[in-house]
Scaffold this active site. Structure first.
Site, PDB file in Angstrom:
ATOM      1  N   GLU A  97       0.877  -1.178   0.000  1.00  0.00           N
ATOM      2  CA  GLU A  97       0.000   0.000   0.000  1.00  0.00           C
ATOM      3  C   GLU A  97       0.909   1.220   0.000  1.00  0.00           C
ATOM      4  OE1 GLU A  97      -3.086  -0.109  -0.446  1.00  0.00           O
ATOM      5  OE2 GLU A  97      -3.668  -2.145   0.107  1.00  0.00           O
TER       6      GLU A  97
ATOM      7  N   CYS B 137      -1.995   9.326   2.298  1.00  0.00           N
ATOM      8  CA  CYS B 137      -1.636   8.672   1.028  1.00  0.00           C
ATOM      9  C   CYS B 137      -2.652   8.983  -0.071  1.00  0.00           C
ATOM     10  CB  CYS B 137      -1.527   7.167   1.232  1.00  0.00           C
ATOM     11  SG  CYS B 137      -3.005   6.421   1.939  1.00  0.00           S
TER      12      CYS B 137
HETATM   13  P1  NAD Z   1       8.650   4.902   4.160  1.00  0.00           P
HETATM   14  O1  NAD Z   1       8.528   4.039   2.956  1.00  0.00           O
HETATM   15  O2  NAD Z   1       9.834   5.765   4.289  1.00  0.00           O
HETATM   16  O3  NAD Z   1       8.654   3.972   5.482  1.00  0.00           O
HETATM   17  C1  NAD Z   1       7.598   3.088   5.784  1.00  0.00           C
HETATM   18  C2  NAD Z   1       8.114   1.998   6.714  1.00  0.00           C
HETATM   19  O4  NAD Z   1       9.079   1.224   6.023  1.00  0.00           O
HETATM   20  C3  NAD Z   1       8.802   2.508   7.972  1.00  0.00           C
HETATM   21  O5  NAD Z   1       8.480   1.666   9.049  1.00  0.00           O
HETATM   22  C4  NAD Z   1      10.285   2.387   7.620  1.00  0.00           C
HETATM   23  O6  NAD Z   1      11.136   2.227   8.731  1.00  0.00           O
HETATM   24  C5  NAD Z   1      10.285   1.126   6.779  1.00  0.00           C
HETATM   25  N1  NAD Z   1      11.392   1.022   5.829  1.00  0.00           N
HETATM   26  C6  NAD Z   1      12.109   2.037   5.254  1.00  0.00           C
HETATM   27  N2  NAD Z   1      13.021   1.510   4.398  1.00  0.00           N
HETATM   28  C7  NAD Z   1      12.855   0.164   4.427  1.00  0.00           C
HETATM   29  C8  NAD Z   1      13.484  -0.921   3.730  1.00  0.00           C
HETATM   30  N3  NAD Z   1      14.450  -0.710   2.847  1.00  0.00           N
HETATM   31  N4  NAD Z   1      13.042  -2.176   3.965  1.00  0.00           N
HETATM   32  C9  NAD Z   1      12.023  -2.392   4.835  1.00  0.00           C
HETATM   33  N5  NAD Z   1      11.418  -1.422   5.533  1.00  0.00           N
HETATM   34  C10 NAD Z   1      11.819  -0.151   5.322  1.00  0.00           C
HETATM   35  O7  NAD Z   1       7.299   5.725   4.264  1.00  0.00           O
HETATM   36  P2  NAD Z   1       6.865   6.796   5.369  1.00  0.00           P
HETATM   37  O8  NAD Z   1       7.599   8.065   5.142  1.00  0.00           O
HETATM   38  O9  NAD Z   1       6.915   6.179   6.727  1.00  0.00           O
HETATM   39  O10 NAD Z   1       5.302   6.987   5.025  1.00  0.00           O
HETATM   40  C11 NAD Z   1       4.831   7.875   4.066  1.00  0.00           C
HETATM   41  C12 NAD Z   1       4.499   7.133   2.800  1.00  0.00           C
HETATM   42  O11 NAD Z   1       3.549   6.093   3.064  1.00  0.00           O
HETATM   43  C13 NAD Z   1       3.828   8.039   1.767  1.00  0.00           C
HETATM   44  O12 NAD Z   1       4.347   7.772   0.492  1.00  0.00           O
HETATM   45  C14 NAD Z   1       2.358   7.628   1.863  1.00  0.00           C
HETATM   46  O13 NAD Z   1       1.620   7.934   0.701  1.00  0.00           O
HETATM   47  C15 NAD Z   1       2.481   6.170   2.119  1.00  0.00           C
HETATM   48  N6  NAD Z   1       1.241   5.607   2.699  1.00  0.00           N
HETATM   49  C16 NAD Z   1       0.467   4.773   1.961  1.00  0.00           C
HETATM   50  C17 NAD Z   1      -0.743   4.281   2.477  1.00  0.00           C
HETATM   51  C18 NAD Z   1      -1.650   3.376   1.664  1.00  0.00           C
HETATM   52  O14 NAD Z   1      -2.506   2.732   2.261  1.00  0.00           O
HETATM   53  N7  NAD Z   1      -1.520   3.298   0.341  1.00  0.00           N
HETATM   54  C19 NAD Z   1      -1.137   4.647   3.761  1.00  0.00           C
HETATM   55  C20 NAD Z   1      -0.320   5.482   4.503  1.00  0.00           C
HETATM   56  C21 NAD Z   1       0.872   5.956   3.977  1.00  0.00           C
END
Ligand code: NAD
Length: 430
Positions: free
Chosen positions: A208, A242
């Site tokens: 997501e 998001c």
């Molecule tokens: P992010 O991708 O930076 O991090 C998300 C999670 O992934 C965190 O827990 C982080 O520690 C972990 N992570 C980071 N790098 C990783 C890796 N290489 N391997 C595994 N895990 C890793 O995102 P964010 O800044 O926390 O959140 C914002 C983003 O999330 C925005 O793009 C937003 O649109 C999206 N989002 C999507 C939905 C949806 O349902 N489609 C809902 C909420 C947020």
């Protein structure tokens, strides 16, 4: 730390068989006290959300209330969708479907709804019979830990639910470990990395991801009737959603009126009390760079475009930008903050082209009194969820997920449940 991740995943692996041996009803029994625990801890949970992530206390309390509803809905739906059923029968044969859990699910969550995003992952996975290793965002570890503490009061068998706290390195180690399924919510960039790793391991991934959702406003719309909805679609949670509206396309005949009325709506906003702040200085720096890039390329700031005076912390004024061109970052990238670029369009075809001119495809909104036209346009937008004359389309019965780089798979409702298990067909001779 690497061995910690491996040890926790091993614990979850050892708990798989026992957890899977329970029926769906029994798993629901284990979880049914959780809504009450959230209710009792609403105040503390809301304060943690405010402290770690920066939304207003009112919005934080609403998030807890939404989570309670989510869990109750999940419990009702699990019983409906995950029980064995007959899908074929003739004089000689019966075809049955049973739903078999994947095993250990890694649930990796973002910070923007620090309680609700984890709950959307953890609860359906547990009900489906997967054991869970949950990693909250490094920006909201206390919210994650508090949720884990409440889940620990449910007396789940040992190893069924586990939390591991850390940043992207820990997330990466978790994905590299001996998991069977990954449920990831976060950015498209990280989602792609995880998808590649899952492909190599040949395990299932539900992703997501981000969005740059469009709204199209046709000329026959009563502008006053949609201004509040447009405002909320972009600016709630300080623009850190998001599925939020991130590019607004307005028919040229009412363009000036929409811009003026949105500006007046925004002029009433008190940033700290009405909107909250961005999660971090890093996020604000990115937002400022995106806005500056637009200004450098000729964008006009209608309102906002800077930090508020007299407020410390990562606050930003709600901002409208016009004179948008396609090579601006605010048009091409996901903008995760309170900034809305607005562009005029002439024809229906042009509006559809603009709406689809993005690497993302999470949601969209179409406004027109001509319902046939609006539905036709909705059918041509490449996104997982489209609101026609409404932005109020979140409902736990309806699937949610993205086209293109907004994701892979669906969550919520009947279609969401089928992500969480293997679907086994057993064919019996009568
Ligand atoms: P992010 O991708 O930076 O991090 C998300 C999670 O992934 C965190 O827990 C982080 O520690 C972990 N992570 C980071 N790098 C990783 C890796 N290489 N391997 C595994 N895990 C890793 O995102 P964010 O800044 O926390 O959140 C914002 C983003 O999330 C925005 O793009 C937003 O649109 C999206 N989002 C999507 C939905 C949806 O349902 N489609 C809902 C909420 C947020």
């Amino acid at each position: 730390m690497q061995s910690d991740v491996a040890t926790i995943v091993l614990t979850a692996k050892q708990a798989r068989e026992k957890w899977q041996s329970f029926s769906v009803e029994e798993r629901c029994q284990f979880l049914q006290k959780l809504p009450e625990l959230l209710q009792k801890n609403q105040e503390e949970l809301a304060r943690l959300i405010v402290t770690e992530m920066g939304k207003t206390i009112t919005q934080a309390k609403e998030e807890v209330v939404d989570c309670i509803q989510d869990i109750n809905d999940n419990i009702t739906q699990a019983k409906k969708y995950l029980t064995e059923r007959i899908i074929f029968e003739d004089e000689k044969n019966i075809g049955k479907i049973i739903f078999e859990p994947w095993g250990v699910a890694a649930v990796i969550a973002p910070w923007n709804y620090p309680l609700e995003m984890p709950i959307w992952g953890i609860i359906p996975n547990l009900l489906a019979g997967n054991t869970v290793v949950f990693k909250p965002s490094e920006y909201t570890p206390l919210c994650g830990q508090k949720l884990a503490d409440l889940i620990s009061q449910l007396n789940l068998p040992e190893g069924v639910f586990n939390i591991i706290v850390g940043g992207k390195d820990i997330g990466a180690q978790l994905v590299d470990s001996d998991i069977d399924y990954v449920w990831f919510t976060g950015s498209a960039k990280v989602g792609q990395e995880i998808y590649a790793k899952a492909g190599k391991k040949f395990i299932k991934a539900t992703l997501e991801l981000g969005g740059s959702s469009p709204a199209i406003v046709f000329s026959d719309v009563n502008v006053d009737s949609i201004i509040n909805e447009l405002y909320n679609a972009r600016f709630s949670n300080c623009g850190q959603v998001c599925s939020a509206l991130k590019r607004l396309f307005v028919h040229e005949s009412i363009f000036t009126e929409v811009v003026e009325k949105l500006k007046n709506r925004i002029a009433q906003v008190k940033p700290q009390t009405d909107m909250g702040r961005l999660v971090s200085e890093k996020q604000l720096n990115l937002l400022e760079a995106q806005v500056q890039d637009a200004i450098n390329k000729g964008a006009k700031v209608i309102i906002g475009g800077k930090r508020p005076e007299n407020l410390s912390g990562p606050y930003y004024l709600p901002t409208l930008l016009t004179n948008i061109i396609k090579n601006m970052r605010v048009y091409q990238e996901e903008v995760f903050g309170p900034v809305l670029p607005i562009m005029p369009f002439d024809t229906k075809e042009e509006a559809i082209q603009l709406a689809n001119d993005t690497i993302y495809g999470l949601t969209a909104i179409v406004y027109s009194q001509d319902k046939k036209l609006a539905e036709e346009v909705a059918s041509k937008i490449k996104a997982g969820r489209i609101g026609v004359n409404t932005n109020h389309y979140f409902n736990s019965d309806c699937p949610f997920g993205g086209y293109k780089k907004s994701g892979m798979g669906r969550e919520h409702g009947e279609f969401g449940w089928y992500e969480l298990t293997q679907i086994k067909h057993i064919h019996l001779k009568k």
